[in-house]
Design an enzyme around this catalytic site. Structure first.
Site, PDB file in Angstrom:
ATOM      1  N   GLY A   1       2.652   3.583   1.529  1.00 14.45           N
ATOM      2  CA  GLY A   1       3.249   3.740   2.847  1.00 14.45           C
ATOM      3  C   GLY A   1       3.773   5.124   3.125  1.00 14.45           C
ATOM      4  O   GLY A   1       3.932   5.521   4.285  1.00 14.45           O
TER       5      GLY A   1
ATOM      6  N   ASP B   1       4.493  -4.133  -7.520  1.00 17.67           N
ATOM      7  CA  ASP B   1       3.842  -2.938  -6.971  1.00 17.67           C
ATOM      8  C   ASP B   1       4.475  -1.660  -7.501  1.00 17.67           C
ATOM      9  O   ASP B   1       3.995  -0.558  -7.193  1.00 17.67           O
ATOM     10  CB  ASP B   1       3.875  -2.952  -5.444  1.00 17.67           C
ATOM     11  N   ASN B   2       5.530  -1.790  -8.294  1.00 17.49           N
ATOM     12  CA  ASN B   2       6.152  -0.629  -8.933  1.00 17.49           C
ATOM     13  C   ASN B   2       5.923  -0.617 -10.443  1.00 17.49           C
ATOM     14  O   ASN B   2       6.664   0.047 -11.175  1.00 17.49           O
ATOM     15  CB  ASN B   2       7.666  -0.611  -8.657  1.00 17.49           C
TER      16      ASN B   2
ATOM     17  N   ASP C   1       7.720   5.269  -9.572  1.00 17.17           N
ATOM     18  CA  ASP C   1       8.478   4.954  -8.358  1.00 17.17           C
ATOM     19  C   ASP C   1       9.984   4.928  -8.605  1.00 17.17           C
ATOM     20  O   ASP C   1      10.604   3.875  -8.659  1.00 17.17           O
ATOM     21  CB  ASP C   1       8.016   3.628  -7.757  1.00 17.17           C
TER      22      ASP C   1
ATOM     23  N   GLY D   1       0.816  -1.210   0.000  1.00 18.72           N
ATOM     24  CA  GLY D   1       0.000   0.000   0.000  1.00 18.72           C
ATOM     25  C   GLY D   1       0.845   1.252   0.000  1.00 18.72           C
ATOM     26  O   GLY D   1       2.076   1.200   0.054  1.00 18.72           O
TER      27      GLY D   1
ATOM     28  N   ARG E   1       3.787  14.505  -6.974  1.00 23.99           N
ATOM     29  CA  ARG E   1       3.780  13.741  -8.217  1.00 23.99           C
ATOM     30  C   ARG E   1       2.415  13.860  -8.894  1.00 23.99           C
ATOM     31  O   ARG E   1       1.385  13.975  -8.216  1.00 23.99           O
ATOM     32  CB  ARG E   1       4.073  12.263  -7.941  1.00 23.99           C
TER      33      ARG E   1
ATOM     34  N   GLY F   1       6.845   7.025   6.910  1.00 20.06           N
ATOM     35  CA  GLY F   1       5.994   7.772   5.989  1.00 20.06           C
ATOM     36  C   GLY F   1       6.642   8.994   5.385  1.00 20.06           C
ATOM     37  O   GLY F   1       5.991   9.741   4.645  1.00 20.06           O
TER      38      GLY F   1
ATOM     39  N   ARG G   1      -1.385   0.344  -9.888  1.00 19.46           N
ATOM     40  CA  ARG G   1      -0.272  -0.548 -10.205  1.00 19.46           C
ATOM     41  C   ARG G   1      -0.786  -1.980 -10.408  1.00 19.46           C
ATOM     42  O   ARG G   1      -1.914  -2.316 -10.049  1.00 19.46           O
ATOM     43  CB  ARG G   1       0.727  -0.558  -9.035  1.00 19.46           C
TER      44      ARG G   1
END
Length: 492
Positions: A100, A259-260, A269, A98, A183, A133, A190
């Site tokens: 983060g 996840d990237n 990422d 998730g 961003r 974070g 993703r």
């Protein structure tokens, strides 16, 4: 400014928020507010992107904008959230992950169309796991510059609107200072989002997500008899073209976990990335990648592996395994075709011939054998047709005999090509400037002393990497010896 959220919500003049991702429902995210930072300051603002998005310059330079993009002020119309996803990391199932350290503010209706706006480094979320974070100045500058470098190269990417900093201390390998990079992207969804709902058996949510992506970004897939297989094929083809673009410019991502990987075929990422200096096909840019899984020459196959994971995630919707495999098959055709097309352009060849594949392969072999600087070779080759230009290319090689044989092969291939057309094509394809690690490191070290001129100079050069930019030869030269000692890892 104290580290508290300002009381009155701010608005962005002239722009309205939409929240399509938030409309998917609470299974997809957790709503939360950013955690403010004390005494924020501007590191760099991307004025070109701001203009493209329709942001008014006086507002973009205001204290209200600074507070908003640091996470210190609420935003009228936005619904800040952190999304949940899962993924495979370094080839192993990692389970729930998730956002983060990223908080999605929402989606702005801009002159570029809908653009999601995300703060990276704006505080802990339920998905931070053991993290804080936060992002540090070093990594924020790297992502800011590289995303715009990729945009300048014409490679699909998320964008970076600005970087803000704070003297708040953050612990990594050493104590550093905090920063937030803003961003933008049409979507930050993703492969891992689909894996999350598939692996957890939440197939209704999986369908909701897939339908949202199709209707928002791949509407042509809806016309297919099996729209989810069509989605998988479309994503496979976009990803294939992205990999061809990466390989053609010598870009190493460094951490191609599922996840990237962007569902839109964008570079996303930026962490331990690197543009190759000396050409080494097996180069590993990520110091954390001890097994070399994400080496430069493995990226195309890793992308296919990741797509296979996406295909597995979509199987509950596609239902027929053979349809999923057929949808993935196009990657094997599109990638080599796209790479060869890009390499032909780098060679100044406006049309395709059967012998081009051998010419390209032989060039790669020569570059690898002598560890020739990748970017400088291709830029110098733009002037191959001139006597002096030929010699400065030849000077890059120890194996002069091998180079001369290749140069003869290349000359024969160029014989029917208009020299002016060839040179123009090459100068628009082979950049003079890329974000080398040592250039980023120099800008970062100056930024730590509150000198942001290096960051802004690089931004200008990288947004127009094919232009000469007189007076900046040092930014286009060979890396210094100390550059080889720079180590970048997943914390970068």
């Amino acid at each position: 400014m104290n580290a508290v959220i300002m009381d009155s919500p701010a608005a962005i003049p002239g722009l309205a928020w939409n929240n399509r991702f938030a409309a998917l429902g609470p299974d997809f995210f957790t709503e939360l507010q950013p955690t403010p930072l004390p005494s924020p300051y501007w590191v760099s603002r991307n004025q070109a992107l701001a203009r493209e998005m329709g942001l008014e310059q006086p507002w973009f330079e205001s204290q209200a904008a600074l507070a908003l993009f640091t996470g210190n002020q609420l935003v009228q119309g936005a619904r800040p959230l952190a999304s949940v996803y899962s993924g495979h990391q370094f080839g192993q199932w990692a389970g729930q992950l998730g956002d983060g350290r990223a908080i999605l503010l929402g989606e702005l209706e801009t002159a570029n169309g809908p653009q999601e706006v995300q703060l990276k480094g704006a505080g802990m979320t339920p998905y931070s796991r053991m993290g804080d974070g936060r992002a540090v100045l070093r990594s924020s500058i790297r992502e800011y510059l590289c995303s715009e470098a990729m945009q300048g190269l014409g490679i699909p990417t998320t964008r970076a609107l600005c970087v803000t900093g704070s003297d708040a201390r953050v612990r990594r390998e050493e104590i550093e200072t905090a920063a937030v990079v803003t961003r933008t992207s049409p979507s930050f969804i993703r492969f891992g989002h689909f894996e999350h709902f598939s692996y957890s058996g939440q197939h209704e949510q999986l369908k909701t997500l897939a339908d949202f992506v199709i209707d928002s970004f791949y509407p042509a897939c809806r016309e297919s008899a099996q729209p989810y297989a069509a989605l998988l094929q479309a994503v496979s083809e976009r990803t294939a073209k992205l990999m061809a673009a990466w390989q053609s410019v010598g870009f190493c991502h460094g951490v191609m976990n599922t996840d990237n990987m962007s569902i839109l075929g964008l570079t996303i990422d930026y962490g331990p990335f690197q543009f190759l200096d000396a050409f080494d096909p097996g180069h590993i840019c990520n110091h954390s990648d001890t097994q070399g899984r994400y080496a430069y020459n493995k990226q195309p196959n890793i992308a296919y592996w990741n797509l296979f994971c996406l295909g597995q995630a979509l199987l509950p919707l596609i239902e027929e395994q053979e349809q999923a495999l057929a949808a993935l098959e196009s990657y094997k055709t599109v990638f080599p075709q796209a790479l060869e097309a890009r390499m032909r352009a780098k060679l100044g060849l406006p049309d395709a011939r059967p012998e081009d594949k051998t010419l390209i392969e032989n060039a790669f072999k020569l570059l690898a054998a002598d560890k020739v600087d990748y970017t400088i070779f291709w830029r110098r080759l733009c002037h191959f047709h001139t006597p002096q230009g030929h010699e400065v290319v030849r000077d890059l090689f120890l194996d002069r005999v091998g180079y001369d044989a290749w140069a003869l092969q290349y000359s024969e291939r160029l014989a029917p090509v208009d020299i002016g057309l060839q040179a123009d094509l090459m100068l628009k394809t082979n950049p003079r400037y890329v974000l080398r690690n040592h250039l980023g490191e120099q800008a970062i070290q100056a930024a730590k002393l509150k000198d942001f001129s290096g960051v802004n100079t690089l931004l200008t050069l990288l947004q127009a990497p094919f232009e000469e930019h007189p007076g900046h030869d040092s930014h286009a030269g060979f890396p210094p010896d100390w550059a080889a000692g720079i180590e970048i890892s997943c914390s970068s």
